[in-house]
Design an enzyme around this catalytic site. Structure first.
Site, PDB file in Angstrom:
ATOM      1  CG  HIS A  78      54.253  14.412   3.215  1.00  0.00           C
ATOM      2  ND1 HIS A  78      54.408  14.331   1.933  1.00  0.00           N
ATOM      3  CD2 HIS A  78      55.162  13.700   3.919  1.00  0.00           C
ATOM      4  CE1 HIS A  78      55.535  13.751   1.865  1.00  0.00           C
ATOM      5  NE2 HIS A  78      55.784  13.205   2.985  1.00  0.00           N
ATOM      6  CE1 TYR A  80      50.023  16.404  -5.407  1.00  0.00           C
ATOM      7  CE2 TYR A  80      48.653  15.558  -6.937  1.00  0.00           C
ATOM      8  CZ  TYR A  80      49.069  15.605  -5.654  1.00  0.00           C
ATOM      9  OH  TYR A  80      48.623  14.745  -4.821  1.00  0.00           O
ATOM     10  N   PRO A 116      42.848   9.636  -9.264  1.00  0.00           N
ATOM     11  CG  PRO A 116      44.704   8.564 -10.156  1.00  0.00           C
ATOM     12  CD  PRO A 116      43.268   8.710 -10.577  1.00  0.00           C
ATOM     13  CE  LYS A 168      40.770  15.039  -0.952  1.00  0.00           C
ATOM     14  NZ  LYS A 168      41.038  14.850   0.361  1.00  0.00           N
ATOM     15  CE1 TYR A 172      47.399  16.191  -0.370  1.00  0.00           C
ATOM     16  CE2 TYR A 172      46.766  16.349  -2.499  1.00  0.00           C
ATOM     17  CZ  TYR A 172      47.584  15.828  -1.767  1.00  0.00           C
ATOM     18  OH  TYR A 172      48.566  14.492  -2.209  1.00  0.00           O
TER      19      TYR A 172
END
Ligand code: APR
Ligand code: PHB
Length: 391
Positions: A72, A202, A293, A297, A385
């Protein structure tokens, strides 16, 4: 029995550490209290950052990941009733990206390798105490096959998660735990339906957070924010899909539905125990820290801890120098606190606290607008990220 490194816990931390040490010729033993089936089926995270993939490749444990993992290059943010912005990772991080590959699969791969090639992996071996950590011969006492046994070590590593025994071997007076509990949880589902988007989404909404993730081209993994204490059985499949539709709402996009095969509620908390080393006992992974979550991480922090620790143990084993071992806690805590902050940032920016005011909501929308309009704000999210290099 004696071993150089006694590892308590056969989750991702313990298994990856054992693999790295074994490949470096350092003998170790993994004691895992549960059975193989249990540790391999525990539904946990699904995102591997660049450094974790690099570590699994270094450990010779990335064959299936490279064959089946989904690469991704970004995530999508949604907010304010339909606004959307995609954060691209490689262009903002000099090529770093993430992989979608479930923690269950990482554990299966590491277990299979260890059972085939060593070092010893004892299932059903529950550590009950760690003593002598301030001597040069710490001893792990454990129960296995109905008998109480001992394992003397040069070093002990607590990879036994948030509820393990290792952390308790550090005297209360010698450790400090920093904690934050969030006023909401996640209701997670697995659904036999192809993901409705190639990447993760998200979403911030007036009714709370939602996350669109996946496990494979055929299986979706989705989460929605729910109040703490929610019983998953009180949510019908239709209610879950309807609520997800509301929270992901975006013109021209629909969320595909399918049979829900698993439902679970997970609480959200941050926790860090300092230091991560006491005498000849080291803490790694969830035994030392917990993150909500939202930033994906948890597994990646665990992997980073054991990469640092394996490097330090190899230096000690080959040169006798304990400098990297002595620096382990400080080295890891710098990364831990960076990840704690990022996870807190993602969580508080995207979730709707039941007590928050309209002012708070406007701040969240402003932050999301900023990420969509500033390459600097977007780049900071992308770097955190996709994961910072392990130093
Ligand atoms: N003796 C032996 N094993 C133990 C003991 C004990 N006393 N207590 C716990 N364990 C085992 C658990 O059964 C579990 O398999 O230690 C393992 C700890 O694994 P995790 O909790 O997965 O922790 P870690 O390996 O650090 O991985 C962190 O897992 O929980 C997720 O979100 C977390 O993704 C992150 C990752
Ligand atoms: C998951 O796929 O389980 C997942 C992905 C991203 C997150 C959390 C969980 O931030």
């Amino acid at each position: 029995m004696h071993t150089t490194v006694g590892i308590i816990g056969g989750g991702p931390s313990g298994l990856l550490l054992a693999r790295l040490l074994h490949r470096a010729g350092i003998d170790c033993v993994v004691l895992e209290s549960r059975d193989r089936a249990y540790v391999e089926q525990r539904q946990r995270a699904g995102i591997l950052e660049q450094s974790t993939v690099d570590a699994l490749r270094e450990a010779g444990a990335a064959g299936r990941l490279d064959a089946e993992g989904l690469v991704h290059d970004g995530i999508e943010l949604r907010w304010d009733g339909g606004r959307s912005h995609r954060v691209d990772f490689p262009s903002l991080t000099s090529g770093r990206r993430v992989w979608v590959y479930a923690q269950t699969e990482v554990v299966k791969d590491l277990v299979a390798l260890q059972l085939a090639d060593g070092p010893p992996l004892r299932f059903g071996a529950k550590a009950v105490s760690v003593e002598g950590v301030e001597t040069d011969r710490p001893v792990v006492t454990y129960v296995h096959e109905g008998r109480t046994k001992t394992l003397t070590c040069d070093y002990v590593v607590g990879c036994d998660g948030f509820h393990g025994v290792a952390r308790a071997a550090v005297p209360d007076t010698a450790r400090t735990t920093y904690e934050r509990v969030y006023p909401y949880s996640w209701l997670g589902i697995l659904a036999d339906v192809p993901p409705s988007c190639e990447e993760l989404i998200y979403a911030h909404s007036s009714r709370g957070f939602a996350l669109h993730s996946m496990r494979s081209p055929e299986v979706s993994r989705l989460y929605l924010q729910v109040p703490n204490g929610t019983d998953p059985s009180t949510w019908s499949d239709a209610q879950i899909w309807d609520e997800l539709d509301f929270r992901f709402a975006r013109r021209g996009w629909t969320l595909a539905r399918g049979p829900i095969t698993a439902k679970n509620v997970l609480p959200m908390r941050s926790s860090v125990t300092e230091p991560m080393r006491f005498g000849r006992l080291f803490l790694a992974g969830d035994a030392a820290h917990i993150v909500p979550p939202t930033g994906a991480k948890g597994l990646n922090l665990a992997a980073a801890d054991v990469v640092v620790l394996a490097r330090a143990l190899v230096r000690w084993h080959t040169t006798g120098s304990t400098d990297p071992l002595d620096a382990y806690s400080d080295t890891c805590l710098r990364r831990v606190w960076r990840a704690e902050h990022f996870s807190w940032f993602m969580t508080t920016t995207l979730h709707t606290d039941p007590e928050q005011s309209g002012f708070d909501t406007r701040l969240q929308v402003s932050q999301l607008d900023r990420i969509a309009s500033s390459p600097h704000a977007e780049g900071e999210l992308a770097m955190n990220y996709a994961g910072l290099p392990i130093t």
